[in-house]
Write an enzyme that holds these catalytic residues in place. Structure first.
Site, PDB file in Angstrom:
ATOM      1  N   ILE A 102       0.930  -1.105  -0.173  1.00  0.00           N
ATOM      2  CA  ILE A 102       0.123  -0.036   0.068  1.00  0.00           C
ATOM      3  C   ILE A 102       0.859   1.365   0.000  1.00  0.00           C
ATOM      4  CG2 ILE A 102      -1.836   1.207   1.121  1.00  0.00           C
ATOM      5  CD1 ILE A 102      -2.713  -1.362  -0.077  1.00  0.00           C
ATOM      6  N   GLU A 154     -11.319  -0.189  -6.632  1.00  0.00           N
ATOM      7  CA  GLU A 154     -12.470  -0.972  -6.949  1.00  0.00           C
ATOM      8  C   GLU A 154     -12.671  -2.227  -6.079  1.00  0.00           C
ATOM      9  OE1 GLU A 154     -10.899  -0.736 -10.878  1.00  0.00           O
ATOM     10  OE2 GLU A 154     -13.199  -0.356 -11.634  1.00  0.00           O
TER      11      GLU A 154
HETATM   12 MO1  MOS Z   1     -13.018   2.819 -13.167  1.00  0.00          MO
HETATM   13  S1  MOS Z   1     -14.933   1.983 -13.522  1.00  0.00           S
HETATM   14  O1  MOS Z   1     -12.345   1.893 -14.078  1.00  0.00           O
HETATM   15  O2  MOS Z   1     -13.200   4.355 -13.388  1.00  0.00           O
END
Ligand code: MOS
Length: 734
Positions: A624, A700
């Site tokens: 990180i 994500e």
């Molecule tokens: Mo993201 S959905 O790859 O901006």
């Protein structure tokens, strides 16, 4: 030499953002700026029979009204409109191209005026007559006509037969409605007419070079005549991966008037852009009595438009997470009279893993097995889809640390067994998985004699913290205090970068900076050697580092020359290096990030009100770079997951093929009152295989798993299994 990498460094652009110094696409001004107001279609399918703009044109201050009949020339070939992330198959939408209507809220005219209010008023005066055709906007009405698209995850074994033979089975469908990104910043473009055919385009986009190439090919412009800038973004979430129509309209306006033009979408018009496609996730999972997975079928049926095939991987994740000898994955698309869907935070995974991890929970209930236990029983140390090892996978640690922090061992597995006053308490969990992608990217470093470095790259910072992590990486690589680093991003004239998305920018751009810093170091060493009696006279490139404003031997820090001395000696006031970094084509290992999400909900038994009172998200994402901005990404993802589970739904009236809640009063997103305790854990995941820094990227992964964990917690609280999102109180009470 990692003074900054890995630390919770505050955003270097934070001050600019809170003081308003950071400018967004609609905030750039130009003399004689013209304002464009968009008129959109009220029907979902058909043709414009007649469009009378004469009343609008008579309004004092209106300069022109552009339609498909009088707009400047634009390219006809589909290829000219294909941007870097356009679907392979299809014909990209182009505004004001012809008289065809492909979706409700399609732009059909641009009113150009010297004041915004005049443009908006005049836009109401357009007289439009349509020839309507029958439309379909309901996925369920078209699901039988859905066609299969090729997806990378291959079938193994015989899933239907193994399912039929399984001792314990679960099969059902889960539904995710259309969701819109709803970033705070409206889509906007300010096109500055620089004269001589040159344009400076301030656009809200996640990829300035993608937009630059798009504008050049669609409007037949030379690359040197179009500069695209997007230094800050008020939220993208995937909506800004492809060029949106505001930029094409603003360019059309500028070309028509040979003046600077600004186009800003209204909130309602934002619902005519791409969205997360409604998807039906059908799962069939079978196990032996002890809970060993034996069969898994995952079929997704998702929306696409009539003119493009948009699809993402919803179904393969079970083969990445779990060990099942028999699997089958199928992805289907149904064509509707809507605009093309687009990527939205963890596209494919947010939806597919919701179905998968809900089904796994139902299987655990059928097996009377703890949901974490079930997942551990079929834990896979290999990516079964491609039969290859991971560069690293510390998901086991995520389960362990997440469960411990949450207090999972105190869970009574019986539904409706836990209570807090008049609220039912539910505890649920789910796994999350995303890809650790990395792309070629370039960076430029200008190191000046005063020990200051300008680091630049065309990458956008979509709010994720790219400015900050690149400052950290550059500071460490150049051995300078972070205050001495300036980072410039989001300008198409800067060194090449991919669009910012897929959580790939941290790994991509940080390695570009590292590679460029190495070039700087090499040049400094060469220059240092030319100094008389240089302490580094016989040092090799791999023996020196940059630290404390000096170049020094790794083995003997007293053998050092300061950057200032080197520059003074060589008579240069700066070193400029630019380098592109590529990762190579190694596909021998799977690269993924993982998470384990634990959720507590409290539900008012009489009113059905659901509160997500606690979330623990334990994430394994390699090294990180910045524990503060990375944790913010995960918290943001969890908030999105709460929205997906409980609030978000784009509602159509299928009779009109039109979205009925195209505003943020009726399209619900979580607000402060919906958000309670969210704890983020980054488990230690050293990864020497993935890349030099061991970075996987986060963003994500924060949303994936959250909707299922909430749905599972709602079941645990109430004994009611809701299989269509969002889980609203009527569904819980019903
Ligand atoms: Mo993201 S959905 O790859 O901006």
């Amino acid at each position: 030499m990692a003074a900054y990498i890995g630390t919770p460094t505050s955003r270097v652009d934070g001050r600019a953002k809170v003081t308003g110094e950071a400018k967004y696409a609609a905030e750039f001004n130009s003399d004689g700026l013209v304002y464009g107001a968009i008129v959109t279609s009220t029907i979902a399918k058909g043709r414009i029979k007649r469009l009378d703009a004469s009343a609008a044109k008579r309004v004092d201050g209106v300069l022109d009204v552009l339609t498909h009949e009088n707009r400047p020339h634009m390219a006809d070939a589909d290829q000219a409109w294909k941007d870097d992330v356009a679907p392979e198959k299809g014909s990209p939408f182009r505004p004001l191209y012809d008289d065809g209507i492909r979706f409700s809220r399609q732009p059909i005219a641009l009113v150009l005026a010297r004041e915004w209010e005049i443009a908006v008023f005049a836009a109401t005066l357009l007289d439009v007559e349509y020839a309507s055709e029958a439309h379909v906007t309901d996925l369920y009405a078209e699901r039988d006509k859905a066609f299969v698209v090729e997806k990378p995850a291959k079938p193994r074994g015989d899933a239907p037969r193994a399912y039929a033979a399984s001792e314990v089975r679960h099969e059902d469908e889960y539904f995710v409605p259309v969701e819109h990104h709803n970033p705070m910043e409206l889509f906007a473009a300010t096109v500055v007419w620089e004269g001589g055919g040159k344009l400076t385009v301030y656009d809200k986009t996640q990829g300035v070079q993608n937009v630059q190439r798009y504008v050049c090919s669609a409007f037949n412009k030379k690359p040197e005549d179009v500069r695209v800038v997007s230094a800050f973004m008020g939220g993208g979430f995937g909506a800004g991966l492809r060029p949106q129509y505001e930029v094409a309209l603003a360019v059309l306006g500028a070309l028509a008037l040979q003046r600077s033009v600004r186009v800003v979408l209204s909130r309602a018009q934002m619902y005519g852009l791409g969205y997360r496609p409604a998807t039906i996730e059908r799962l069939a999972v079978g196990a032996s009595k002890d809970g060993t997975l034996n069969a898994m079928t995952h079929e997704a049926t998702a929306v696409t438009s009539e003119y493009e095939d948009f699809s993402r991987n919803d179904t393969g994740w079970g083969g990445v997470l779990y060990n099942s000898p028999n699997v089958n994955f199928v992805h289907r698309l149904a064509r509707l009279d809507v605009s093309t869907p687009c990527d939205m935070r963890a596209p494919g995974a947010a939806t597919g893993v919701y179905g998968l991890e809900s089904a796994m929970d139902e299987l655990a209930v059928a097996l009377k097995l703890d949901p974490v236990e079930l997942r551990l029983k079929s834990y896979s140390d290999r990516d079964r889809n491609e039969d290859r090892p991971y560069t690293s996978k510390q998901l086991r640690e995520c389960y362990a640390q997440g469960a411990a922090a949450f207090g999972w061992s105190r869970r009574n597995p019986e539904p409706r067994s836990m209570r807090d006053g008049k609220e039912l308490v539910g505890w649920g969990m789910a796994s999350g998985v995303w890809e650790a992608l990395q792309m070629p990217a370039a960076a430029r470093i200008v190191l000046t004699a005063n020990g200051h470095a300008d680091v630049s790259c065309a990458a956008s910072d979509i709010g994720t913290g790219t400015y900050t992590i690149l400052a950290q990486v550059a500071a460490d690589a150049l051995g300078l205090p972070i205050e001495n680093i300036s980072v410039k991003l989001g300008d198409s004239t800067l060194p090449d970068a991919p669009v910012e998305g897929g959580s790939w920018m941290a790994a991509s751009a940080s390695h570009a900076v590292i590679a460029t810093a190495e070039e700087v170091r090499t040049e400094l060493l060469a220059a240092a050697k030319t100094i008389e009696n240089s302490p580094l006279a016989d040092a090799k490139a791999e023996d020196v580092v940059l630290a404390d404003g000096k170049i020094m031997s790794k083995h003997d820090q007293s053998r050092a020359v300061s950057i200032t001395d080197i520059m003074r000696h060589s008579g240069a006031d700066r070193i400029l290096k630019e380098k592109k970094h590529e990762f190579g084509e190694d596909s021998s290992h799977a690269r993924n990030t993982h998470s384990a999400v634990f959720v507590e909900v409290k539900i008012d038994e009489e009113l059905g009100i659901i509160r997500v009172t606690r979330v623990v998200s334990a994430v394994a994402a390699g090294r990180i770079l910045n524990t503060k901005t990375a944790a913010s990404q995960i918290i943001g993802g969890v908030v999105w997951g709460i929205g997906m589970a409980l609030h978000e739904e784009t509602v159509f009236d299928h009779r009109f093929g039109r979205i009925m809640n195209a505003n943020i009063a009726e399209y619900h997103v979580p607000v402060n009152a919906d958000i309670h305790d969210i704890k983020v854990i980054f488990v230690d995941e050293p990864d020497e295989k993935i890349n030099k820094l061991g970075v996987k990227g986060v963003g994500e992964i924060g949303i994936v798993g959250v909707p299922a964990a909430i749905a599972n917690a709602v079941y645990h609280a109430t004994g009611t299994r809701v299989r269509d999102l969002p889980i609203t109180l009527d569904k819980v009470l019903g």
